[in-house]
Scaffold this motif. Structure first.
Motif, mmCIF file in Angstrom:
data_model
loop_
_atom_site.group_PDB
_atom_site.id
_atom_site.type_symbol
_atom_site.label_atom_id
_atom_site.label_comp_id
_atom_site.label_asym_id
_atom_site.label_seq_id
_atom_site.Cartn_x
_atom_site.Cartn_y
_atom_site.Cartn_z
ATOM 1 N N GLY A 35 41.182 39.707 56.031
ATOM 2 C CA GLY A 35 40.202 39.437 56.186
ATOM 3 C C GLY A 35 38.892 39.796 54.845
ATOM 4 N N VAL A 36 38.396 39.242 54.007
ATOM 5 C CA VAL A 36 37.528 39.595 53.246
ATOM 6 C C VAL A 36 36.496 39.132 53.008
ATOM 7 C CG1 VAL A 36 38.997 39.677 51.789
ATOM 8 C CG2 VAL A 36 37.816 37.584 51.788
ATOM 9 N N ASP A 37 35.100 40.245 52.930
ATOM 10 C CA ASP A 37 32.997 40.284 52.931
ATOM 11 C C ASP A 37 33.432 38.895 51.652
ATOM 12 O OD1 ASP A 37 33.235 40.968 55.538
ATOM 13 O OD2 ASP A 37 32.821 43.140 53.834
ATOM 14 N N ASN A 38 34.133 38.879 50.488
ATOM 15 C CA ASN A 38 33.056 38.041 49.303
ATOM 16 C C ASN A 38 34.809 37.801 48.635
ATOM 17 O OD1 ASN A 38 33.359 39.543 47.254
ATOM 18 N ND2 ASN A 38 31.830 40.248 48.271
ATOM 19 N N ASP A 39 34.495 36.846 48.255
ATOM 20 C CA ASP A 39 35.634 36.127 47.083
ATOM 21 C C ASP A 39 36.090 37.254 46.044
ATOM 22 O OD1 ASP A 39 36.180 33.847 49.018
ATOM 23 O OD2 ASP A 39 35.208 32.181 46.874
ATOM 24 N N ALA A 40 34.632 38.138 45.603
ATOM 25 C CA ALA A 40 35.743 39.028 44.767
ATOM 26 C C ALA A 40 36.239 39.845 45.112
ATOM 27 C CB ALA A 40 34.697 39.663 44.253
ATOM 28 N N ASP A 41 36.592 40.251 46.607
ATOM 29 C CA ASP A 41 37.494 41.122 47.566
ATOM 30 C C ASP A 41 38.642 40.664 47.989
ATOM 31 O OD1 ASP A 41 35.091 42.499 46.942
ATOM 32 O OD2 ASP A 41 34.475 42.677 48.705
ATOM 33 N N LYS A 42 39.208 39.361 46.973
ATOM 34 C CA LYS A 42 40.697 39.154 48.171
ATOM 35 C C LYS A 42 41.599 39.416 46.732
ATOM 36 C CE LYS A 42 42.483 34.338 48.248
ATOM 37 N NZ LYS A 42 43.163 34.091 49.658
ATOM 38 N N CYS A 43 42.588 39.905 47.709
ATOM 39 C CA CYS A 43 43.898 39.742 46.554
ATOM 40 C C CYS A 43 44.693 38.870 46.339
ATOM 41 C CB CYS A 43 44.327 40.721 47.954
ATOM 42 S SG CYS A 43 46.543 42.037 47.267
ATOM 43 N N HIS A 44 45.258 38.628 45.767
ATOM 44 C CA HIS A 44 45.852 38.252 44.627
ATOM 45 C C HIS A 44 47.172 39.407 44.456
ATOM 46 C CE1 HIS A 44 42.028 35.633 44.031
ATOM 47 N NE2 HIS A 44 42.183 36.452 43.494
ATOM 48 N N PHE A 45 48.309 37.916 44.786
ATOM 49 C CA PHE A 45 49.589 38.340 44.598
ATOM 50 C C PHE A 45 49.837 38.509 42.909
ATOM 51 C CE2 PHE A 45 54.389 38.019 43.646
ATOM 52 C CZ PHE A 45 54.891 38.520 43.771
ATOM 53 N N CYS A 46 49.795 37.767 42.096
ATOM 54 C CA CYS A 46 50.469 38.050 40.973
ATOM 55 C C CYS A 46 47.858 37.516 40.173
ATOM 56 C CB CYS A 46 50.839 36.783 40.425
ATOM 57 S SG CYS A 46 52.618 37.048 40.000
ATOM 58 N N PRO A 47 48.241 38.244 39.375
ATOM 59 C CA PRO A 47 45.906 38.511 39.325
ATOM 60 C C PRO A 47 45.618 37.296 38.474
ATOM 61 C CG PRO A 47 46.310 41.321 40.521
ATOM 62 C CD PRO A 47 47.819 40.280 40.111
ATOM 63 N N LYS A 48 47.029 37.861 37.795
ATOM 64 C CA LYS A 48 46.610 36.221 36.325
ATOM 65 C C LYS A 48 47.783 35.168 36.885
ATOM 66 C CE LYS A 48 45.930 40.774 32.801
ATOM 67 N NZ LYS A 48 46.115 40.497 31.783
ATOM 68 N N TYR A 49 48.129 34.859 37.438
ATOM 69 C CA TYR A 49 48.804 33.993 38.209
ATOM 70 C C TYR A 49 49.875 33.360 36.775
ATOM 71 C CZ TYR A 49 44.123 33.026 40.651
ATOM 72 O OH TYR A 49 43.148 33.682 41.934
ATOM 73 N N ASP A 50 50.096 34.473 36.334
ATOM 74 C CA ASP A 50 51.414 34.400 35.430
ATOM 75 C C ASP A 50 53.061 34.697 35.679
ATOM 76 O OD1 ASP A 50 51.359 37.413 36.069
ATOM 77 O OD2 ASP A 50 51.015 38.000 33.699
ATOM 78 N N ILE A 51 53.586 34.016 37.384
ATOM 79 C CA ILE A 51 54.913 33.793 37.653
ATOM 80 C C ILE A 51 55.570 33.646 36.987
ATOM 81 C CG2 ILE A 51 56.390 33.720 39.681
ATOM 82 C CD1 ILE A 51 53.779 33.405 41.506
ATOM 83 N N LYS A 52 56.352 34.745 36.422
ATOM 84 C CA LYS A 52 57.887 34.280 35.448
ATOM 85 C C LYS A 52 58.691 33.897 36.344
ATOM 86 C CE LYS A 52 55.983 37.158 31.140
ATOM 87 N NZ LYS A 52 56.747 38.224 30.666
ATOM 88 N N TYR A 53 59.071 34.178 37.204
ATOM 89 C CA TYR A 53 60.556 33.819 37.593
ATOM 90 C C TYR A 53 60.246 33.521 39.221
ATOM 91 C CZ TYR A 53 61.380 37.035 34.170
ATOM 92 O OH TYR A 53 61.654 37.828 32.755
ATOM 93 N N PRO A 54 59.542 32.628 39.650
ATOM 94 C CA PRO A 54 59.691 31.628 40.352
ATOM 95 C C PRO A 54 60.212 32.175 41.909
ATOM 96 C CG PRO A 54 59.546 30.560 39.726
ATOM 97 C CD PRO A 54 59.609 31.083 38.349
ATOM 98 N N ASP A 55 61.401 32.013 41.873
ATOM 99 C CA ASP A 55 62.560 32.345 42.892
ATOM 100 C C ASP A 55 62.929 33.459 43.562
ATOM 101 O OD1 ASP A 55 62.193 28.689 42.893
ATOM 102 O OD2 ASP A 55 63.481 28.854 41.274
ATOM 103 N N ARG A 56 63.143 33.850 42.154
ATOM 104 C CA ARG A 56 63.213 35.006 42.653
ATOM 105 C C ARG A 56 62.359 36.119 44.210
ATOM 106 N NH1 ARG A 56 62.729 38.987 37.388
ATOM 107 N NH2 ARG A 56 64.584 38.418 36.334
#
Length: 279
Positions: A35-56
């Protein structure tokens, strides 16, 4: 809505997420972290959305969880960026090639190479130093007869064993852990951890060495009397070290830079005590 499903699931199952065998990871995660109060507090697994190895596979939330599944989960569920849930996930996102903190603070391949090679070079220097001591204390029959030299040569042998295991650094770690230079498996990891633990016998022999100097310098014991107690200088440190080496077999696992005993606290206690006592 997805967040509520996760919370309800964790609450109803009384679930707790843990990363097994990680000595330095958060202890446990639960529904209270969601749970978060606003979107700025949301966690991102890859903050820059730069997954190089999606199947690992990411060994955090169970078997067969891929990088892209982790990314989708953290994008669809509201998890606070300051929570342990987020910390644990981002601790492992280097597996997916994400831009982040990496492991052990090494967030580039060059830094990871340094982490692998610096301890390796130090271990090699330690091996050469121990080899010189071993040669110097055993090169003549007269030298080999001295109890002090026997202790130093024995200490050097165990130091060579431990330093050799350290010198491999990440090489014996399982390939599935995706560390720099990892080419091993579970068996090679256990072998490295075992011989690193065997190498701690050198530390315990240092206690015997300190006791030898105490008895010689302060209490004036002569060689004949010291040799009559020879078994007490050798047997306890070797026996204690071997016991801990064999007891640790179920706990040897990847410790980021090499494989070692990943149980919490107790593996370090005898070594710390030996250092304090010898000092």
């Amino acid at each position: 809505r997805d967040s509520q499903y996760v919370v309800d699931c964790v609450k109803s199952c009384d679930a707790q997420v843990q990363f097994g065998s990680c000595k330095f990871c958060p202890d446990g995660l639960n529904a209270l972290d969601f749970g978060v109060d606003n979107d700025a507090d949301k966690c991102h697994f890859c903050p820059k959305y730069d997954i190089k190895y999606p199947d690992r596979l990411v060994p955090v939330f169970g078997a067969n969880i891929t990088c892209w599944q982790m990314q989708e989960f953290y994008e669809s569920v509201d998890i606070d960026k300051n929570s342990q849930n987020c910390a644990l996930a981002q601790k492992m996102n280097f597996i997916c090639g994400c831009d982040g903190t990496g492991y052990a603070g090494a967030n580039t391949e060059a830094k990871q190479a340094v982490l692998a090679w610096l301890p390796r070079m130090m271990a090699i220097l330690s091996i050469f130093g121990s080899l010189f001591i071993l040669y110097d204390t055993t090169r003549t029959a007269q030298k080999r007869c001295k109890l002090l030299n026997q202790m130093l040569s024995t200490l050097s042998i165990f130091d060579i064993l431990g330093s050799t295991a350290y010198a491999f650094t990440t090489l014996p770690t399982p390939q599935a852990d995706y560390l720099y230079g990892s080419e091993g498996n579970d068996k090679t990891c256990i072998a490295q951890g075992f011989f690193i633990q065997v190498g701690t016998i050198a530390c315990f022999l240092n206690v015997s060495l300190a006791m030898y100097y105490l008895l010689t310098i302060k209490y004036g014991w002569q060689q004949a009397r010291l040799k009559s107690k020879k078994i007490h200088f050798f047997l306890p440190p070797i026996l204690v070290g071997l016991v801990f080496a064999f007891v640790g077999v179920p706990y040897y696992d990847n410790a980021l830079l090499w494989c070692n005993n990943t149980a919490r606290y107790w593996p370090e206690i005898p070594v710390i005590q030996a250092i304090v006592f010898a000092t």
